[in-house]
Structures are given as C-alpha cells and as structure tokens.
Design an enzyme around this catalytic site. Structure first.
Site, PDB file in Angstrom:
ATOM      1  N   ASN A  93     -52.283 -30.036  45.498  1.00 18.64           N
ATOM      2  CA  ASN A  93     -52.985 -29.195  44.193  1.00 18.64           C
ATOM      3  C   ASN A  93     -51.842 -28.744  43.356  1.00 18.64           C
ATOM      4  O   ASN A  93     -50.698 -28.422  43.707  1.00 18.64           O
ATOM      5  CB  ASN A  93     -53.595 -28.039  44.951  1.00 18.64           C
ATOM      6  N   HIS A 110     -47.848 -33.045  44.036  1.00 15.33           N
ATOM      7  CA  HIS A 110     -48.286 -33.462  42.571  1.00 15.33           C
ATOM      8  C   HIS A 110     -47.773 -32.711  41.634  1.00 15.33           C
ATOM      9  O   HIS A 110     -48.522 -32.646  40.533  1.00 15.33           O
ATOM     10  CB  HIS A 110     -49.630 -33.710  42.798  1.00 15.33           C
ATOM     11  N   CYS A 121     -34.753 -34.052  28.578  1.00 15.38           N
ATOM     12  CA  CYS A 121     -33.703 -33.587  29.434  1.00 15.38           C
ATOM     13  C   CYS A 121     -33.780 -33.284  30.596  1.00 15.38           C
ATOM     14  O   CYS A 121     -33.137 -33.052  31.597  1.00 15.38           O
ATOM     15  CB  CYS A 121     -32.989 -32.427  28.574  1.00 15.38           C
ATOM     16  N   CYS A 137     -37.703 -27.669  23.264  1.00 15.79           N
ATOM     17  CA  CYS A 137     -37.069 -27.327  24.372  1.00 15.79           C
ATOM     18  C   CYS A 137     -35.744 -26.534  24.300  1.00 15.79           C
ATOM     19  O   CYS A 137     -34.894 -26.937  23.599  1.00 15.79           O
ATOM     20  CB  CYS A 137     -36.509 -28.844  25.443  1.00 15.79           C
ATOM     21  N   CYS A 140     -32.532 -28.388  25.565  1.00 12.19           N
ATOM     22  CA  CYS A 140     -31.661 -29.434  24.566  1.00 12.19           C
ATOM     23  C   CYS A 140     -32.317 -29.717  23.077  1.00 12.19           C
ATOM     24  O   CYS A 140     -31.710 -30.285  22.232  1.00 12.19           O
ATOM     25  CB  CYS A 140     -32.270 -30.714  25.072  1.00 12.19           C
ATOM     26  N   GLY A 177     -59.599 -30.141  52.786  1.00  7.03           N
ATOM     27  CA  GLY A 177     -60.115 -30.057  51.411  1.00  7.03           C
ATOM     28  C   GLY A 177     -59.729 -31.201  50.495  1.00  7.03           C
ATOM     29  O   GLY A 177     -59.380 -31.100  49.244  1.00  7.03           O
ATOM     30  N   SER A 179     -60.495 -35.668  49.508  1.00 14.43           N
ATOM     31  CA  SER A 179     -61.362 -36.723  49.644  1.00 14.43           C
ATOM     32  C   SER A 179     -60.361 -37.746  50.601  1.00 14.43           C
ATOM     33  O   SER A 179     -61.056 -39.125  50.642  1.00 14.43           O
ATOM     34  CB  SER A 179     -61.461 -36.999  48.487  1.00 14.43           C
TER      35      SER A 179
END
Ligand code: BV8
Length: 239
Positions: A93, A110, A121, A137, A140, A177, A179
């Site tokens: 998650n 993930h 950068c 950013c 950079c 939880g 699949s």
C-alpha cells in the site's frame, strides 16, 4: 529457532478505513486504466492526468484514519520484538496508515503517496499537497519532473534485497488483504513456504498467488487481524 514473522499487506487492510481496493467489484482498476495512470509510459504521455489521479487519492488519504487491523499489527510488532523475535511488515500500500498506527519495522515496497520524487535528480521529500507539472524541484531547479514516490508497473519495487533476505529464514508468514495478483509480492508466500514457515492468509477470499496457505481466515480485517494477532504470538513463542 527464534520466531521470525514477515507480514505482507495489501489494499484490503485499508478498505475499512475508506480507501479503495483495486480488483474488487468497483475497484480502482475497474474505473481507471493502470496502464495510463500507474506506469512510466502513462506519466510520460499525460502527466496532468496522472497527477490528478494521485492528487485525488492523496486528498482521500489525508481524510482517512488507521483502523483496528493497522493498530493490531503495530501492537503485535512491539510484543513480538519484546519477546526477542524478528519482525518485518512489508506493505504494497502507498498509504501511511501503518505508519500512523505506529508500525516501525515497515517497508513500503510500492512507494508512498505522501512523498514526491524528482524524476531528474532523484530528490525525495514529503508531499501532502497536490503535485503538478508546473512545480519546480527545490533541489535541482528543474520544472515538470516531480512525480509521486510510487512504484508503477514495470518499475522495480523497493526494499527487495532485505525482503528476500528475510523471507529465506522466516518461521511465520502472513498475507493480509491482498489478492496475490501483483508480482513479485505475489511470490512471497511461496518463498516463505520454501523456508519452512507457517503461512497464513487473511482476506475476504482466497487470493491468486496459488500458494496453499496452511491457515486461512476470511472476513473483514478489522475482525480477523486482531483475533489472529492474539493467537499467532502465543503459538509462536509457546513452541
Ligand atoms: C516489476 C502502486 C520488474 C501504484 C502498484 C512476474 C514477476 C515480476 C513482475 C511481473 C511478473 N508478472 C507480471 C509482472 C509485471 C507486474 C505485475 O505483477 N502485473 C500483474 C498485474 C500481472 N509487476 C510489476 O510491474 C512490478 N514491477 O515486476 O518490475 C523489474 C525487473 C527489473 C527491472 C525493473 C523492473 C511492480 C508492481 C507494482 C505496481 N504498483 N501500486 C498505485 O497504488 O497506484 S500495484 C497495485 O496492486 C496496488 O497498488 C497494490 O499495491 C497491488 C496489489 O493489489 P492488492 O493490494 O492485492 O489489492 P487488490 O484490490 O488486488 O486486492 C484486495 C484484497 O483485499 C482482495 O483479496 C480482497 O478480498 C481483500 N479485501 C477487501 N476488503 C477487505 C479485504 N480483506 C480484508 N478485509 C477487508 N475489509
């Protein structure tokens, strides 16, 4: 052998906090195309649509709260470690509900919705507001490269070396939880089984990983997880 537990969680553990799952009826991927919104090519083709997709999910997350299942896993971690065991929680998650519940030995394989990364950068920073292509950013100075710090399809998940190292010697493994349809996470149960671990599946129904879990508990995570946490620690440290 010192009991070592690795828990893998998926979208189902956050369902009762109001966050959507992906492959259930009316799931996120039934309404949105993951190839357009959760892949590097999709971001390259239409970054405005991808930012809108994740901005909406980030706003929903900020309004959500951890549920009894998240809380039970944080309590289990503290008790398990106090008993001298090894513990690692790996979540698929991108929400921060495990973090807010107090889980510490935690890998977001993930990525994390509340962090942003510069594609130019690599700078990583907390992000609780909307992202857009107009943003610059601050590390950079490049414009338009900021993206959610999320692992998209076709990208390498995070923490894999530590995860596989732990899986090679776990005594207990639980998939909660999920699949079991996204790889390489879907292969973790098999890896744990090869290490001789006791394996558990806590979900609403059997997943797709094909692994034969030794114990299955089907029902809402806010009921099954606290009950399971009570029993697994007494079983593991009594033996
Ligand atoms: C990669 C972030 C390689 C984005 C996500 C074999 C090996 C390796 C890769 C592959 C392979 N075969 C195919 C692949 C490619 C691909 C893949 O697996 N595709 C699938 C669709 C076949 N994998 C990848 O691309 C991965 N990368 O392999 O890179 C590589 C190698 C070298 C160099 C570079 C790269 C990356 C995958 C990560 C993609 N990002 N998330 C975002 O969130 O927007 S994945 C996406 O699915 C979700 O984010 C989620 O994390 C993940 C898994 O879904 P679940 O969490 O399981 O959710 P789902 O809805 O499916 O299920 C919910 C479950 O909960 C159900 O079981 C339900 O019953 C239960 N439930 C519901 N309510 C409750 C409940 N349970 C309890 N209580 C309730 N109340």
């Amino acid at each position: 052998m010192t009991p070592s537990l690795l828990i893998l969680t998926g979208a189902g553990i956050s369902a009762e906090s109001g966050l959507g799952t992906f492959r259930d009826t009316d799931g996120i991927w039934s309404k949105f195309d993951w190839q357009k919104l959760a892949s590097p090519d999709g971001f390259a083709d239409d970054p405005v649509a991808v930012h809108a997709f994740y901005n909406a999910r980030r706003a929903g997350l900020l309004a959500a709260r951890p549920n009894a299942a998240h809380d039970a896993l944080a309590t289990l971690e503290a008790a398990w470690v106090r008993s001298g065991g090894g513990f690692l929680l790996v979540t698929q998650n991108i929400d921060d509900l495990h973090d807010r519940a107090g889980s510490e030995r935690l890998i977001h394989m993930h990525g994390e919705l509340l962090r942003a990364r510069c594609g130019a950068c690599g700078d990583l920073r907390d992000c609780r507001a909307d992202l857009s292509i107009a943003m610059v950013c601050s590390a950079c100075g490049r414009e338009g490269g900021l993206r959610p710090h999320v692992v998209w399809f076709g990208e390498m998940p995070l923490g894999m070396e530590e995860i596989y190292d732990r899986l090679s010697s776990v005594t207990h493994f639980a998939a909660i939880g999920t699949s079991g349809s996204v790889w390489p996470a879907a292969g973790f149960a098999e890896e744990a089984g090869r290490a001789g671990a006791v394996t558990y599946e806590l979900s609403m129904e059997a997943g797709e990983s094909g692994h034969n879990f030794q114990h299955v508990l089907y029902g809402p995570a806010t009921q099954s997880v606290p009950n399971w946490c009570e029993t697994v620690i007494s079983e593991a440290f009594a033996a």
